[in-house]
Write a protein that holds these residues in place. Structure first.
Motif, mmCIF file in Angstrom:
data_model
loop_
_atom_site.group_PDB
_atom_site.id
_atom_site.type_symbol
_atom_site.label_atom_id
_atom_site.label_comp_id
_atom_site.label_asym_id
_atom_site.label_seq_id
_atom_site.Cartn_x
_atom_site.Cartn_y
_atom_site.Cartn_z
ATOM 1 N N PHE A 193 68.338 -6.568 50.806
ATOM 2 C CA PHE A 193 68.020 -5.596 51.840
ATOM 3 C C PHE A 193 68.843 -5.940 53.068
ATOM 4 O O PHE A 193 68.859 -7.098 53.482
ATOM 5 N N VAL A 194 69.577 -4.963 53.628
ATOM 6 C CA VAL A 194 70.373 -5.221 54.824
ATOM 7 C C VAL A 194 70.154 -4.118 55.848
ATOM 8 O O VAL A 194 69.943 -2.960 55.503
ATOM 9 N N ALA A 195 70.228 -4.512 57.115
ATOM 10 C CA ALA A 195 70.089 -3.555 58.214
ATOM 11 C C ALA A 195 71.449 -2.948 58.528
ATOM 12 O O ALA A 195 72.476 -3.604 58.400
ATOM 13 N N LYS A 196 71.440 -1.674 58.906
ATOM 14 C CA LYS A 196 72.657 -0.998 59.366
ATOM 15 C C LYS A 196 72.690 -1.046 60.877
ATOM 16 O O LYS A 196 71.644 -0.984 61.488
ATOM 17 N N GLU B 83 69.441 -0.629 34.548
ATOM 18 C CA GLU B 83 68.911 -1.689 35.409
ATOM 19 C C GLU B 83 70.092 -2.465 35.982
ATOM 20 O O GLU B 83 70.789 -3.156 35.249
ATOM 21 N N VAL B 84 70.328 -2.300 37.278
ATOM 22 C CA VAL B 84 71.399 -3.035 37.948
ATOM 23 C C VAL B 84 70.853 -3.576 39.259
ATOM 24 O O VAL B 84 69.883 -3.030 39.803
ATOM 25 N N PRO B 85 71.453 -4.650 39.782
ATOM 26 C CA PRO B 85 71.031 -5.124 41.101
ATOM 27 C C PRO B 85 71.274 -4.029 42.143
ATOM 28 O O PRO B 85 72.269 -3.303 42.073
ATOM 29 N N VAL B 86 70.342 -3.922 43.098
ATOM 30 C CA VAL B 86 70.443 -2.916 44.155
ATOM 31 C C VAL B 86 70.388 -3.597 45.509
ATOM 32 O O VAL B 86 69.479 -4.385 45.776
ATOM 33 N N ILE B 87 71.390 -3.284 46.337
ATOM 34 C CA ILE B 87 71.375 -3.706 47.737
ATOM 35 C C ILE B 87 71.063 -2.461 48.544
ATOM 36 O O ILE B 87 71.812 -1.480 48.496
ATOM 37 N N LEU B 88 69.964 -2.489 49.256
ATOM 38 C CA LEU B 88 69.505 -1.340 50.033
ATOM 39 C C LEU B 88 69.874 -1.521 51.497
ATOM 40 O O LEU B 88 69.590 -2.566 52.092
ATOM 41 N N MET B 89 70.528 -0.507 52.070
ATOM 42 C CA MET B 89 70.888 -0.524 53.488
ATOM 43 C C MET B 89 70.005 0.475 54.227
ATOM 44 O O MET B 89 69.701 1.543 53.697
ATOM 45 N N THR B 90 69.599 0.121 55.456
ATOM 46 C CA THR B 90 68.838 1.069 56.251
ATOM 47 C C THR B 90 69.040 0.804 57.740
ATOM 48 O O THR B 90 69.179 -0.347 58.162
ATOM 49 N N ALA B 91 69.033 1.885 58.489
ATOM 50 C CA ALA B 91 69.106 1.775 59.949
ATOM 51 C C ALA B 91 67.736 1.500 60.542
ATOM 52 O O ALA B 91 67.617 1.225 61.737
ATOM 53 N N ARG C 68 58.185 -1.982 50.686
ATOM 54 C CA ARG C 68 58.349 -0.956 49.648
ATOM 55 C C ARG C 68 59.551 -1.278 48.765
ATOM 56 O O ARG C 68 59.488 -1.161 47.539
ATOM 57 N N ALA C 69 60.639 -1.673 49.389
ATOM 58 C CA ALA C 69 61.852 -1.992 48.644
ATOM 59 C C ALA C 69 61.629 -3.204 47.732
ATOM 60 O O ALA C 69 62.008 -3.184 46.557
ATOM 61 N N GLU C 70 61.024 -4.236 48.260
ATOM 62 C CA GLU C 70 60.769 -5.430 47.460
ATOM 63 C C GLU C 70 59.799 -5.142 46.322
ATOM 64 O O GLU C 70 59.977 -5.632 45.210
ATOM 65 N N ALA C 71 58.769 -4.334 46.584
ATOM 66 C CA ALA C 71 57.802 -3.981 45.546
ATOM 67 C C ALA C 71 58.471 -3.210 44.410
ATOM 68 O O ALA C 71 58.055 -3.304 43.253
ATOM 69 N N MET D 80 68.896 9.319 52.947
ATOM 70 C CA MET D 80 69.991 10.263 52.723
ATOM 71 C C MET D 80 69.376 11.634 52.494
ATOM 72 O O MET D 80 68.206 11.736 52.124
ATOM 73 N N SER D 81 70.175 12.662 52.691
ATOM 74 C CA SER D 81 69.679 13.991 52.354
ATOM 75 C C SER D 81 69.560 14.067 50.835
ATOM 76 O O SER D 81 70.298 13.408 50.116
ATOM 77 N N GLY D 82 68.628 14.827 50.359
ATOM 78 C CA GLY D 82 68.378 14.859 48.919
ATOM 79 C C GLY D 82 67.609 13.617 48.506
ATOM 80 O O GLY D 82 66.702 13.152 49.202
ATOM 81 N N MET D 83 67.997 13.032 47.414
ATOM 82 C CA MET D 83 67.329 11.848 46.876
ATOM 83 C C MET D 83 67.653 10.629 47.740
ATOM 84 O O MET D 83 68.810 10.381 48.066
ATOM 85 N N ASP D 84 66.630 9.843 48.125
ATOM 86 C CA ASP D 84 66.886 8.649 48.922
ATOM 87 C C ASP D 84 67.205 7.456 48.018
ATOM 88 O O ASP D 84 67.163 7.567 46.792
ATOM 89 N N GLY D 85 67.523 6.333 48.633
ATOM 90 C CA GLY D 85 67.941 5.157 47.880
ATOM 91 C C GLY D 85 66.905 4.614 46.913
ATOM 92 O O GLY D 85 67.245 4.211 45.799
ATOM 93 N N LEU D 86 65.637 4.618 47.305
ATOM 94 C CA LEU D 86 64.596 4.126 46.404
ATOM 95 C C LEU D 86 64.349 5.101 45.252
ATOM 96 O O LEU D 86 64.106 4.689 44.116
ATOM 97 N N GLU D 87 64.433 6.391 45.547
ATOM 98 C CA GLU D 87 64.309 7.388 44.476
ATOM 99 C C GLU D 87 65.468 7.247 43.487
ATOM 100 O O GLU D 87 65.273 7.379 42.276
ATOM 101 N N LEU D 88 66.648 6.960 44.002
ATOM 102 C CA LEU D 88 67.813 6.747 43.144
ATOM 103 C C LEU D 88 67.582 5.564 42.216
ATOM 104 O O LEU D 88 67.836 5.643 41.011
ATOM 105 N N GLN D 89 67.083 4.473 42.755
ATOM 106 C CA GLN D 89 66.816 3.304 41.917
ATOM 107 C C GLN D 89 65.799 3.644 40.820
ATOM 108 O O GLN D 89 65.973 3.263 39.661
#
Length: 129
Positions: free
Chosen positions: A109-112, A83-91, A100-103, A65-74
């Motif tokens: 993790f889901v594909a767009k 601390e909440v469960p995170v589902i990460l979407m990516t194209a 990186r996400a799992e680490a 995303m523009s600005g902070m990305d999903g991993l930075e947000l987490q």
């Protein structure tokens, strides 16, 4: 942020963060139809400024995303003690991105493009509804 989705009640909500309006609307509409309270945000910064952040029970966020990305947000949520469960979407679901996400402790993790039913199944598995 959709003003109608501010969720002023103390009920737990699912937060969707994606800078793509169509993705946010599609997921939000599907979850609301399934009876799930959802708050939608166009950026990580909008979510972090939300006064009802403590009601968030799960985060569904885009990676890029523009600005902070999903991993930075987490990481920022963790820094703030959220601390909440995170589902990460990516194209771009490359092995490197998944690693990186799992680490970092991303729950799922889901594909767009993402099928809302797939997200719902992952959400139910994470939250044991």
């Amino acid at each position: 942020m959709d003003l109608e989705e501010q969720c002023v009640s103390p009920e737990a909500v699912i937060c969707v963060v994606d800078d793509d309006d169509e993705v946010r609307e599609s997921i939000g509409t599907f979850f609301r139809a399934a009876g799930i309270k959802v708050a939608k945000f166009g950026s990580a910064e909008d979510l972090l400024a939300w006064p009802n952040l403590p009601t968030m029970r799960c985060l569904i966020t885009d990676l890029t995303m523009s600005g902070m990305d999903g991993l930075e947000l987490q990481r920022e949520l963790r820094r703030r003690g959220r601390e909440v469960p995170v589902i990460l979407m990516t194209a771009f679901p490359t092995a490197e991105v998944r690693e990186r996400a799992e680490a970092q402790g991303v729950s799922s993790f889901v594909a767009k493009p993402t099928d809302p039913e797939t997200l719902l199944a992952k959400l139910e598995a994470l939250l044991s509804w």
